[in-house]
Design an enzyme around this catalytic site. Sequence first.
Site, PDB file in Angstrom:
ATOM      1  CB  SER A 264      -0.890   0.013   1.238  1.00  0.00           C
ATOM      2  OG  SER A 264      -0.076   0.245   2.378  1.00  0.00           O
ATOM      3  CE  LYS A 265       0.556   8.578  -0.867  1.00  0.00           C
ATOM      4  NZ  LYS A 265       0.988   8.936   0.472  1.00  0.00           N
TER       5      LYS A 265
END
Length: 507
Positions: A264-265
Amino acid sequence: MSSNVRVRFAPSPTGPLHIGGVRTALYNYLFAKKHGGDFLLRIEDTDQTRFVPGAEQYIIEALAWCGISPDEGIGGETIGNGPYRQSERKSLYRKYVDQLLAVDKAYIAFDTSEELNTLRQMAKDAGATNWQYNYITRGNMKNSLTLPKEEVKAKIEAGASYVVRIKLPRDHEVRFEDTIRGWVSVNTNNMDDKVLYKADGMPTYHLANIVDDHLMGITHVIRGEEWLPSAPLHVMLYEAFGWERPVFAHLPLLLKPDGPGKLSKRDGDRLGFPVFPINWSNPETGETASGYRELGFFPSPFVNMLALLGWNPGTEQEVFNLQGLIEAFDLSKVSKSGAKFDFEKGKWFNQQYLRALSESELAVELKKALDKEGLSYNEAHLGKIATMMSERATFPQDLLAEGRYLFIPPATYDEKTRNKRWGKDSAGMLQDLAARFETIPDFTETNIEAAFKGYLAEKELGFGKVGPSFRLALTGRGLGPSMFTICEVLGKQEVLSRIAKAVEILG
Ligand code: GLU
């Protein structure tokens, strides 16, 4: 395989494209090109609530940077099966909904979201698993299966809001073979009568996706693993329409480098690397996220890195350009299990690419970095300098970072080298050297080396006595590439002035 392969990348413009999405686009593209087929780009923007302005432009730009160019659809040839933005195809879907309603494969449902929420909550409170709108519960709901025909008609005429749901048969085994995962089998008793058409007159993702894939002649659906749970429903939709379905291939997830779960970011922020191909700035929130392009990645090694996350060529070869990937790509060599993202490996690909550039290509990169900082330089030396610096560089900006002293005189001198290598006779020796350099008519690497070695021989000095302090005076550092090359690119005047300055400061 026949050459009429047609695949599509069908992102929803809900934000910047994650590198996992880029990999999906890439695998579709490689597969299409490998088989002489077409790669389409379609924008799935049926969910207006999740629409983010600028996202579509971002997707187009990111793919273009990677060298992934659509043959058809957005950013490609658009005649034939267009439009390729689902919001512009709105009027087309109703006909297909009516087709399903007519053959009893779908039904109209009037239940409000409040009513549905209440039922879900009640089921939850009673400890039941997820409440589903399915072959059992639909018999107690407000829909065209339970209400008299006239009432349904009257409600619709009175403007009541409704959705259309798929009518899944009871106890039916949905089976299909996924190219990557093998046979998948799900019983309809465990499935939901999903909404196909929403109250706002828009199709849901499921309906629009199937109708469009059919109308656009898609032969292979290659997409992320997160869509695998939807695939049985899609298979049922193809059956309901009586259409031939495409081949499915669900790609493995891109995983965090240091644990289970999808990359994920937040992982990127935590571990210090981007998860987007190019910089993204959200025009609505002002939020920015960094991209590989701006970090100094070249498209080719970026694509090379992504291609090998989940696929392997079955050989030891690691470095590929796009054409090489097309030739080697094989869907059957895509793995089932998730691929751990490895930023260091990504940097390695960039480094390999950078080192393989020609002298003139490296010069162009160095020039860009110099121009960006407004530094002056002698164009004739850039190729030589960039090649010298490429040994230590991962990104093009490193060509300058590593060789900054070739453009700006050192402001400080490395403390450790100074203590160890600068003696009381260093200044005198360097001044002697400077005097010899002064007389060299043609200040080339070879002549400089000859003068330097001649001096050592004459004075019976070892290299270690002069070399390190010479380097320190000219570059401020203890280590680096050949001093003779450095001297040549600096030029005689600069060498003499740096020696003079070092003698003055270091004493
Ligand atoms: N619109 C879907 C997405 O955003 C497409 C999934 C598919 O390829 O079917 O990923």
